[in-house]
Design a protein around this motif. Structure first.
Motif, short mmCIF file in Angstrom:
data_model
loop_
_atom_site.label_atom_id
_atom_site.label_comp_id
_atom_site.label_asym_id
_atom_site.label_seq_id
_atom_site.Cartn_x
_atom_site.Cartn_y
_atom_site.Cartn_z
N LYS A 93 -1.92 39.63 29.40
CA LYS A 93 -0.85 38.64 29.48
C LYS A 93 0.21 39.06 30.49
N ASN A 94 0.56 40.33 30.47
CA ASN A 94 1.56 40.83 31.42
C ASN A 94 1.09 40.63 32.86
N LEU A 95 -0.19 40.89 33.11
CA LEU A 95 -0.74 40.72 34.45
C LEU A 95 -0.59 39.29 34.93
N LYS A 96 -0.74 38.34 34.01
CA LYS A 96 -0.68 36.92 34.36
C LYS A 96 0.75 36.37 34.30
N GLY A 97 1.70 37.21 33.95
CA GLY A 97 3.08 36.76 33.88
C GLY A 97 3.36 35.86 32.70
N LEU A 98 2.62 36.06 31.60
CA LEU A 98 2.78 35.21 30.41
C LEU A 98 3.74 35.86 29.42
N LYS A 99 4.33 35.03 28.59
CA LYS A 99 5.22 35.51 27.52
C LYS A 99 4.59 35.17 26.17
N ARG A 100 4.90 33.98 25.65
CA ARG A 100 4.34 33.62 24.35
C ARG A 100 3.08 32.76 24.48
N GLU A 101 2.65 32.47 25.71
CA GLU A 101 1.48 31.63 25.92
C GLU A 101 0.20 32.35 25.49
N ASN A 102 -0.81 31.56 25.11
CA ASN A 102 -2.13 32.08 24.78
C ASN A 102 -2.84 32.45 26.08
N VAL A 103 -3.26 33.71 26.19
CA VAL A 103 -3.87 34.18 27.44
C VAL A 103 -5.14 33.40 27.76
N ARG A 104 -5.86 32.91 26.75
CA ARG A 104 -7.10 32.18 27.00
C ARG A 104 -6.84 30.85 27.70
N ASP A 105 -5.67 30.29 27.49
CA ASP A 105 -5.33 29.04 28.16
C ASP A 105 -4.98 29.26 29.63
N HIS A 106 -5.01 30.52 30.07
CA HIS A 106 -4.67 30.85 31.45
C HIS A 106 -5.74 31.70 32.11
#
Length: 296
Positions: free
Chosen positions: A193-206
């Motif tokens: 998630k950190n690599l993708k710049g996500l916070k509370r988002e589901n990593v699978r959706d990205h």
């Protein structure tokens, strides 16, 4: 819940008024006093909340006190003060007990959501179709949506195996999921998630198509291992999860050797989930170094 402060504070607009909120334990907590002040127009929202807690207990919602947190938020005088706060689910439950015309839109929405949920339990295909339409409306590519829907079906089968074989929902499910992810991508879910710049988002959706395919491979292999070995209990399930992820991890490494770059990508769909026209460019996939396989 214990008192705890956090710097991730903010306000949410509601009918041109503000509700203070704070990011705590991976979700938003909202000021109960602010919500009550808006929905009731009470000149004594704290007294209203005190009386409402008694009413909630009479209605059978006896665990309300356990679900309320005391968190620091900025007061009108600019100082950080402790106030009662609740997450989204608890706030919506509290709103149901507020006899105010302003609360009615929330109550109607809850009734609609409840009806949809009952329909989806009776016919799971309805839930999948609603999700598909939601993803289409957000602008996800059709081929990606098809893959994401398949990944959900595989995930559901795996979770059912865990439930049937003695894993405890919550922390054990999370550990098992992270075992697969670590072995598949060489990094934890949070690191991904950190690599993708996500916070509370589901990593699978990205995830990219390749990331989704590898995730499915790891989880489907884990399900097959559970079934073939008739694994029971957390320890055996954890061993299967690690091995299932290793199968996907070996495939990832083979792909990376052939294409000369990392499969694990910073690419995300935040431009869709945020409703923006263009995604803010992140580091190019080709610039990414191959991830380490050290899972420590």
């Amino acid at each position: 819940m214990t008192k705890e402060s956090t710097p991730a504070t903010s306000v949410a607009l509601f009918q041109e008024k503000t509700v203070r909120r704070v990011w705590y334990q991976d979700r938003w907590y909202f000021s109960i006093i602010d919500v009550i002040a808006i929905l009731t127009d009470s000149d004594r929202p704290r007294k209203y909340w005190s009386d409402l807690k008694v009413k909630l207990a009479r209605e059978g919602y006896v665990e309300v006190s356990e679900k309320i947190g005391q968190l620091k938020m900025e007061a009108p005088d600019g100082r950080m003060r402790v106030t009662d706060a609740a997450d989204t689910a608890t706030i919506l439950r509290i709103i149901q007990s507020i006899p105010s015309p302003k609360a009615e839109p929330f109550k109607r929405w809850l009734a609609e959501v409840g009806t949809q949920r009952i329909e989806e339990i009776q016919n799971p295909e309805m839930a999948m179709e609603r999700m598909r339409k939601t993803l289409e409306a957000k602008g996800y590519p059709k081929d990606w949506i098809d893959m994401r829907m398949k990944s959900i079906a595989i995930r559901n089968d795996l979770v059912q195996e865990w439930a049937d074989r003695g894993a405890k929902e919550g922390i054990e499910y999370a550990i098992l999921t992270n075992e697969i992810a670590n072995a598949t991508f060489g990094m934890s879910i949070q690191e991904h998630k950190n690599l993708k710049g996500l916070k509370r988002e589901n990593v699978r959706d990205h995830m990219t198509n390749l990331e989704l395919i590898l995730t499915m491979l790891g989880e489907e292999t884990t399900t097959t291992l559970h079934q073939d070995r008739d694994s029971q209990g957390f320890t055996e399930l954890q061993k299967d999860a690690r091995e299932g992820g290793e199968v996907a991890g070996s495939t990832r490494e083979d792909i990376e050797q052939r294409i000369g770059r990392s499969v694990v990508s910073p690419t995300n769909y935040l431009h869709l989930t945020a409703g923006k026209k263009r995604e803010k460019p992140l580091k190019s996939e080709k610039q990414q170094q191959l991830p380490t396989t050290d899972n420590t």
